[in-house]
Scaffold this motif. Structure first.
Motif, PDB file in Angstrom:
ATOM      1  N   LEU A  22       0.770  -1.262  -0.120  1.00 45.14           N
ATOM      2  CA  LEU A  22      -0.071  -0.133  -0.124  1.00 45.14           C
ATOM      3  C   LEU A  22       0.775   1.213  -0.103  1.00 45.14           C
ATOM      4  O   LEU A  22       0.652   2.125  -0.681  1.00 45.14           O
ATOM      5  CB  LEU A  22      -0.826   0.108   1.277  1.00 45.14           C
ATOM      6  N   ILE A  23       1.903   1.207   0.695  1.00 48.40           N
ATOM      7  CA  ILE A  23       2.734   2.342   0.999  1.00 48.40           C
ATOM      8  C   ILE A  23       3.442   2.828  -0.286  1.00 48.40           C
ATOM      9  O   ILE A  23       3.384   3.739  -0.909  1.00 48.40           O
ATOM     10  CB  ILE A  23       3.702   2.557   2.181  1.00 48.40           C
ATOM     11  N   LYS A  25       2.434   1.733  -3.217  1.00 52.45           N
ATOM     12  CA  LYS A  25       1.362   2.099  -4.304  1.00 52.45           C
ATOM     13  C   LYS A  25       0.943   3.733  -4.156  1.00 52.45           C
ATOM     14  O   LYS A  25       1.070   4.354  -5.077  1.00 52.45           O
ATOM     15  CB  LYS A  25       0.063   1.559  -4.054  1.00 52.45           C
ATOM     16  N   ILE A  26       1.024   4.000  -2.796  1.00 54.31           N
ATOM     17  CA  ILE A  26       0.423   5.582  -2.568  1.00 54.31           C
ATOM     18  C   ILE A  26       1.781   6.449  -3.061  1.00 54.31           C
ATOM     19  O   ILE A  26       1.636   7.427  -3.534  1.00 54.31           O
ATOM     20  CB  ILE A  26       0.076   5.654  -1.209  1.00 54.31           C
ATOM     21  N   ASP A  29       2.089   6.717  -6.632  1.00 53.51           N
ATOM     22  CA  ASP A  29       1.121   7.753  -7.254  1.00 53.51           C
ATOM     23  C   ASP A  29       1.427   9.237  -6.864  1.00 53.51           C
ATOM     24  O   ASP A  29       1.451  10.063  -7.529  1.00 53.51           O
ATOM     25  CB  ASP A  29      -0.324   7.428  -6.643  1.00 53.51           C
ATOM     26  N   ASP A  30       1.935   9.539  -5.467  1.00 53.01           N
ATOM     27  CA  ASP A  30       2.386  10.500  -5.266  1.00 53.01           C
ATOM     28  C   ASP A  30       3.592  11.135  -6.030  1.00 53.01           C
ATOM     29  O   ASP A  30       3.718  12.478  -6.346  1.00 53.01           O
ATOM     30  CB  ASP A  30       2.569  10.640  -3.661  1.00 53.01           C
ATOM     31  N   GLU A  32       4.271  10.658  -8.943  1.00 59.47           N
ATOM     32  CA  GLU A  32       3.819  10.742 -10.365  1.00 59.47           C
ATOM     33  C   GLU A  32       3.245  12.407 -10.222  1.00 59.47           C
ATOM     34  O   GLU A  32       3.852  13.404 -10.953  1.00 59.47           O
ATOM     35  CB  GLU A  32       2.627  10.039 -10.750  1.00 59.47           C
ATOM     36  N   THR A  33       2.637  12.534  -9.118  1.00 55.03           N
ATOM     37  CA  THR A  33       2.033  14.088  -9.071  1.00 55.03           C
ATOM     38  C   THR A  33       3.013  14.855  -8.922  1.00 55.03           C
ATOM     39  O   THR A  33       3.155  16.098  -9.240  1.00 55.03           O
ATOM     40  CB  THR A  33       1.115  13.902  -7.686  1.00 55.03           C
ATOM     41  N   HIS A  51      16.237  21.802  -0.271  1.00 55.88           N
ATOM     42  CA  HIS A  51      17.175  20.809   0.193  1.00 55.88           C
ATOM     43  C   HIS A  51      18.604  21.250   0.403  1.00 55.88           C
ATOM     44  O   HIS A  51      19.467  20.628   0.289  1.00 55.88           O
ATOM     45  CB  HIS A  51      17.179  19.732  -1.028  1.00 55.88           C
ATOM     46  N   GLU A 107      21.788  10.398  -4.005  1.00 50.84           N
ATOM     47  CA  GLU A 107      20.310  10.225  -3.440  1.00 50.84           C
ATOM     48  C   GLU A 107      19.700   9.421  -4.190  1.00 50.84           C
ATOM     49  O   GLU A 107      18.742   8.659  -3.775  1.00 50.84           O
ATOM     50  CB  GLU A 107      19.707  11.803  -3.513  1.00 50.84           C
ATOM     51  N   LYS A 111      17.331   6.235  -3.093  1.00 53.82           N
ATOM     52  CA  LYS A 111      15.847   6.220  -3.334  1.00 53.82           C
ATOM     53  C   LYS A 111      15.217   5.054  -3.859  1.00 53.82           C
ATOM     54  O   LYS A 111      14.462   4.522  -3.323  1.00 53.82           O
ATOM     55  CB  LYS A 111      15.493   7.387  -3.973  1.00 53.82           C
TER      56      LYS A 111
ATOM     57  N   MET B   1      -7.524   9.788  -9.765  1.00 53.33           N
ATOM     58  CA  MET B   1      -6.261   9.196  -9.129  1.00 53.33           C
ATOM     59  C   MET B   1      -6.281   9.622  -7.666  1.00 53.33           C
ATOM     60  O   MET B   1      -6.087   8.657  -6.711  1.00 53.33           O
ATOM     61  CB  MET B   1      -5.041   9.311  -9.616  1.00 53.33           C
ATOM     62  N   VAL B   5      -6.198   7.111  -4.201  1.00 52.73           N
ATOM     63  CA  VAL B   5      -5.090   7.100  -3.057  1.00 52.73           C
ATOM     64  C   VAL B   5      -6.037   7.473  -1.826  1.00 52.73           C
ATOM     65  O   VAL B   5      -5.215   6.891  -0.794  1.00 52.73           O
ATOM     66  CB  VAL B   5      -4.106   8.353  -3.489  1.00 52.73           C
ATOM     67  N   LEU B  12      -4.924   1.700   4.642  1.00 52.94           N
ATOM     68  CA  LEU B  12      -3.691   1.659   5.031  1.00 52.94           C
ATOM     69  C   LEU B  12      -3.566   2.174   6.719  1.00 52.94           C
ATOM     70  O   LEU B  12      -3.157   1.284   7.787  1.00 52.94           O
ATOM     71  CB  LEU B  12      -2.657   2.509   4.658  1.00 52.94           C
ATOM     72  N   TRP B 124      18.142   7.378   1.873  1.00 49.31           N
ATOM     73  CA  TRP B 124      18.392   8.662   0.941  1.00 49.31           C
ATOM     74  C   TRP B 124      18.263   9.891   1.803  1.00 49.31           C
ATOM     75  O   TRP B 124      18.534  10.920   1.368  1.00 49.31           O
ATOM     76  CB  TRP B 124      17.417   8.505  -0.351  1.00 49.31           C
ATOM     77  N   ILE B 127      21.491  13.316   3.515  1.00 49.85           N
ATOM     78  CA  ILE B 127      22.630  13.180   2.745  1.00 49.85           C
ATOM     79  C   ILE B 127      23.535  14.343   2.587  1.00 49.85           C
ATOM     80  O   ILE B 127      24.702  14.339   2.813  1.00 49.85           O
ATOM     81  CB  ILE B 127      22.259  12.512   1.203  1.00 49.85           C
TER      82      ILE B 127
END
Lengths: 451, 451
Positions: A22-23, A25-26, A29-30, A32-33, A51, A107, A111, B1, B5, B12, B124, B127
Motif C-alpha cells: 500500500l505504501i 502504491k501511494i 502515485d504521489d 507522479e503527482t 534541500h 540520493e 531512493k 487518481m 489514493v 492503510l 536517502w 545526505i
C-alpha cells in the motif's frame, strides 16, 4: 504462550507485507503527482533550495562569511558553507554553486534501495555514552566495526587485519585527532604539518584555527626542509586534482597520515589494499551520507589509536550512536549490493563515467579550459580498465585568464580557486557530486562562456 | 487518481493500527519472558556489561588511561571513559562505577513511551551537509529549532526570543565553540578562562588540550585578578555540587558563558526563564540521550553565533543530522508529555526525589560522610516546593579520611575526587543517574563501610 506469539507474528508479517504494498502504491502515485508539480523551473528551484542545494540565486554573492577576525581567514574557501540563498529571477540568473563537494548525486541510488536501508530507532536505545568498553575506542558501535571490516574486504581497498578502528564525527575530526596523537606534547616547537600542493583547502585551517602549540601548518611538502620533524598528509586520490599520490618529503623524521576518502571504485581503479600506518575514510564520499558525519580511521599503533580516542573524548565525548548505527546499515547494504546485478559501485561508477565524458566534451568545445588526463589502469575490484574519475574536476583556465575563479564567477559558476589549494589562481576545483539537474546546467553553461 | 489514493490511505491507516496492536501484544509477551531471563544475578551483570554499564569487575582497576603524555593529564578524571571490564566473580567483588554521569536512569521512562518516540530514517534522507542555508547555523535542522523553542516555552527555563540557536556535538563542542568565538584572535596573550571551584572537571582539559594560543585555563574564579580580560563559566545548577550559581569575578573585562545543562525541573526548582548572553544545554542531561551527542546554545549576539558555527564547521563540518532529527522527536515528546497524567519531568523528578531520600538515609546511618543541604524553593513549572536534587551527589568524607576517592575505591565504589574539581580530596562526586540496580547496590554498600 510461545505458540500464540508465533501465530500473531505470522499474521503481523502478512499484514506488514500488505502495508508495504500500500505504501509503495501511494508513494508511486504521489511521485507522479510530484514530478508534474516540479516540472516548472521556478518550482525546481524551490525544491533545490529546500534541500540546501548548490544552485542559488543571482543576489547571493557567495562572499566569504568572515569566519574569524583572524589573519588566517585567507585559507578559508571563497564561499562559506552557510551562504544565504535568494530566489532566482529566472534560468539565466541562476548561480551554479559547485564550490563544495556536497554528495547529493547519491540520493537517486538510495531512493531506489528502499526499506533495506531504513533505520528504525526506539526512544530508549543508545542512551549511554558507551558502546563497547572493551574496545580502545569505547564509543565505537560493534555493528559499525563489522560493516567497515566487511566492506574493505569486499572492495579490497584497505587492510583491516591487526588495525585499530577509531570512529570520528566525519574524517575532519579524525584528521585533528591524528595531529593531536602524533604531535609530541612537550616539544619546544609545534610539529610541522605538510602536504604536497595542490592540497585539500581545509588542511591549513584545521591545523591552525586554534593557534595550537602542538602543531602548525608548514605548507607545500615539496618545499619542506627535511631535517625537522614533520607530519605529511598524503591524500590519494588527491583532493583537488584526483591523482594517485605517494609521500614526497622522504625525510627520516616524518610521520604519515593517509587520507583515503576517495579510494573507492567509483573514483579510481583499486590496485591493491592500502597498507599504511594511519588511513582515514568517510561515508560522506564513499556512500554519500555527508549529513551523518561519520568517518573512520584504521590505525596500526595501539597507542596512537588510544590518543586519537582521547582527542574525540575531550572534543565531543564520542560520536553520535544514531549515525554510527545508520552508517553500519548503509555500509552493509553497499557490501551486500556487490552480489546484485547492479552494485552501488557499479551504479556510481557509471554516473561518474558519464559525467566525466560530459565535462570533457564541454571543455573540448572551447579553447578556454583544460582538464587533467589520467592513464587507464585495471581495477582489481571491478575488472574494468579506466582512468581516474575524480569527485572534483581540477579545471585550468588557458590563455590570458589569470583568475579562473573570478572569471567563472562572472558567469555565475561558483568554484574554489587554486590559491586555496596552495597553487596558481589559473586553477579551480569543481564538484562533480551535485544533482543531475545542476550538473546538466553546468555542462551547458561552460562551453557557452566567451572570454 | 486522488480518490483512489484516498481510499488506499484509509485502508492503510486501519491496517497500520492493527499492526500496532499486534506489535504491542508481541512486545508485551516478550518482555515478560525477558524479565524472567534476567532475574539471576550473573545474567543481570551480563546485561549491564552489554550496555556499557558503570558496574565492572574487581580486576578492572579503573586506572587513568594515559590521555596524553602531557603535564596537564592530572586534570583528567581518575577513570577514563574507556576502562576495560572484567567479568566479576560474584556480588561481593562487583565494582560500582559512579565516576561518569552516564544517564542510563532514563531508559525505563523511554521504554514505556514506545512508538511515539521511534524515529524511522530512509537510506536517502539527510545526505547533504546542509540543513537550512538561510540560518546562521546552516547545519541546524529546522525540526530541532521548533522542538527546542517549544520545550523552553513549556518549561519556562530559558528565553528563546531574539536568540540565535547553534547546535553542537554535545555541549562540550559548544563550550569549545564559545571559547573560540569569544577569544580575540590576535591578542598577545591567550584569554583567561575561569570558573568558581568546585568547577566541572573537564573544563580545564577542554580549554588547554591543544595548547591553544587563543585561550588558557586560569583556574578558580574566586582567585582571579580582575584587571585582565577573562571568560567566566557559570554552571548553574553547578556540576559537581548542585548549587545555584551567579558569576563571581564581577570585573569589567569579563564575558560570561552559562552552562545550564542541569537547569531542568527534575534537578532544581525553575525560578524564572534564564536570560543570559550565551546559554548551553544538552539532551544528555535533560532527556538522558547522551549517545546522540546533541547540545544547543542560545546566543544573543549574531556575530558570536556565527563564529561558534564556524568553529563547528572547521571542527566537524556540522552535527549529525540523524541525531538532530531524533533529538527533535524526543524533545517534542517531552514537551507533549507535560499535558499527560505523568509528564517526563514528573517521572524523573520522582526518581530523583526517591534517590536523594535513599542516599541521605544511607549517609545518615554512618558518621563517615556528609552531603550538601539545599533550601526548598517553589518551582514555577511544577508548583512544587523542593530543594535541589542534583544529578551528582557531592559527598564529603568526615573525620580523618583525607582522600575520599581512594577510600571509597577500596570499597569498590568508583567516584571522582575533589582535586579534579579544583578543591579538597575530602570530597568526591557521585553520579545519581545510573540504573536502579546500581543505585540500590551503592546505597546498600555505602552505610556498611567502616573506616
Amino acid at each position: 504462550m510461545a505458540d500464540s506469539v508465533f501465530v500473531l507474528r505470522n499474521f503481523l508479517v502478512v499484514s506488514l507485507a500488505m502495508n508495504m504494498c500500500l505504501i509503495w502504491k501511494i508513494s508511486y502515485d504521489d511521485e507522479e503527482t510530484l514530478t508534474s508539480k516540479w516540472s516548472s523551473w521556478g518550482n525546481l528551484q524551490q525544491k533545490l533550495h529546500h534541500h540546501g542545494s548548490c544552485i542559488t540565486g543571482e543576489k547571493n554573492n557567495g562572499r566569504v562569511e568572515e569566519a574569524q577576525d583572524n589573519k588566517r581567514t585567507e585559507i578559508l574557501p571563497t564561499t562559506s558553507f552557510g551562504a544565504a540563498p535568494v530566489v532566482p529571477d529566472g534560468g539565466e540568473s541562476v548561480v551554479i554553486n559547485l564550490d563544495h563537494g556536497d554528495p547529493t548525486m547519491y540520493e537517486t541510488f538510495w531512493k531506489q534501495k528502499g526499506e533495506e536501508t531504513t533505520v528504525v530507532t526506539s526512544g530508549w536505545q543508545h542512551i549511554s555514552y558507551f558502546s563497547d568498553i572493551k574496545n580502545v575506542c569505547w564509543f565505537l558501535e560493534p555493528e559499525l566495526v563489522s560493516a567497515i571490516t566487511r566492506l574493505h574486504k569486499v572492495v579490497g581497498n584497505a587492510i583491516t587485519e591487526g588495525r585499530h578502528l577509531v570512529v570520528g564525527t566525519g574524517s575532519s575530526q579524525l584528521y585533528q585527532a591524528a595531529l593531536f596523537a602524533l604531535s609530541p606534547p612537550n616539544a619546544s616547537q609545534p610539529m610541522n604539518v605538510v602536504s604536497a600542493a595542490p592540497f585539500y583547502s581545509s588542511y591549513p585551517l584545521m591545523t591552525d584555527y586554534l593557534k595550537s602549540g602542538l602543531h602548525k601548518w608548514a605548507g607545500d611538502a615539496h618545499q619542506f626542509n627535511k631535517e625537522k620533524p614533520y607530519i605529511e598528509l598524503v591524500t590519494s586520490p588527491n583532493n583537488p586534482d584526483g591523482f594517485t599520490r605517494q609521500d614526497v618529503v622522504k625525510g627520516h623524521k616524518g610521520i604519515l597520515i593517509h587520507d583515503l576518502a576517495y579510494y573507492w571504485p567509483q573514483y579510481t581503479p583499486i590496485l591493491s589494499p592500502a597498507n599504511y600506518d594511519i588511513m582515514l575514510f568517510t561515508v560522506s564520499k564513499s556512500t554519500g551520507h555527508a549529513g551523518s558525519r561519520i568517518g573512520w580511521a584504521l590505525v596500526k599503533d595501539r597507542e596512537v589509536a588510544k590518543k586519537m580516542t582521547t582527542f574525540i573524548e575531550i572534543n565531543t565525548i564520542g560520536v553520535s550512536k544514531d549515525s554510527q548505527i545508520r552508517a553500519a546499515k548503509i555500509l552493509q547494504a553497499v557490501a551486500g549490493s556487490c552480489d546484485d546485478d547492479e552494485s552501488f559501485f557499479d551504479y556510481s561508477y557509471k554516473v561518474m563515467e558519464k559525467r566525466w565524458k560530459k565535462i570533457r566534451e564541454a571543455v573540448d568545445k572551447t579553447e578556454l579550459f583544460s582538464l587533467p588526463e589520467f592513464s587507464p589502469e585495471t581495477c582489481a575490484f571491478s575488472g574494468r580498465s579506466f582512468g581516474q574519475l575524480p569527485a572534483f574536476a581540477w579545471l585550468k583556465c588557458e590563455g590570458e585568464v589569470e583568475d579562473c575563479e573570478s572569471f567563472l564567477r562572472k558567469n555565475k559558476i561558483y568554484t574554489r580557486g587554486g590559491k586555496h589549494f596552495g597553487v596558481s589562481t589559473k586553477f579551480v576545483r569543481i564538484s562533480m557530486l551535485c544533482r543531475d539537474t545542476e550538473f546538466a546546467l553546468f555542462t551547458e553553461r561552460l562551453p557557452a562562456i566567451i572570454s
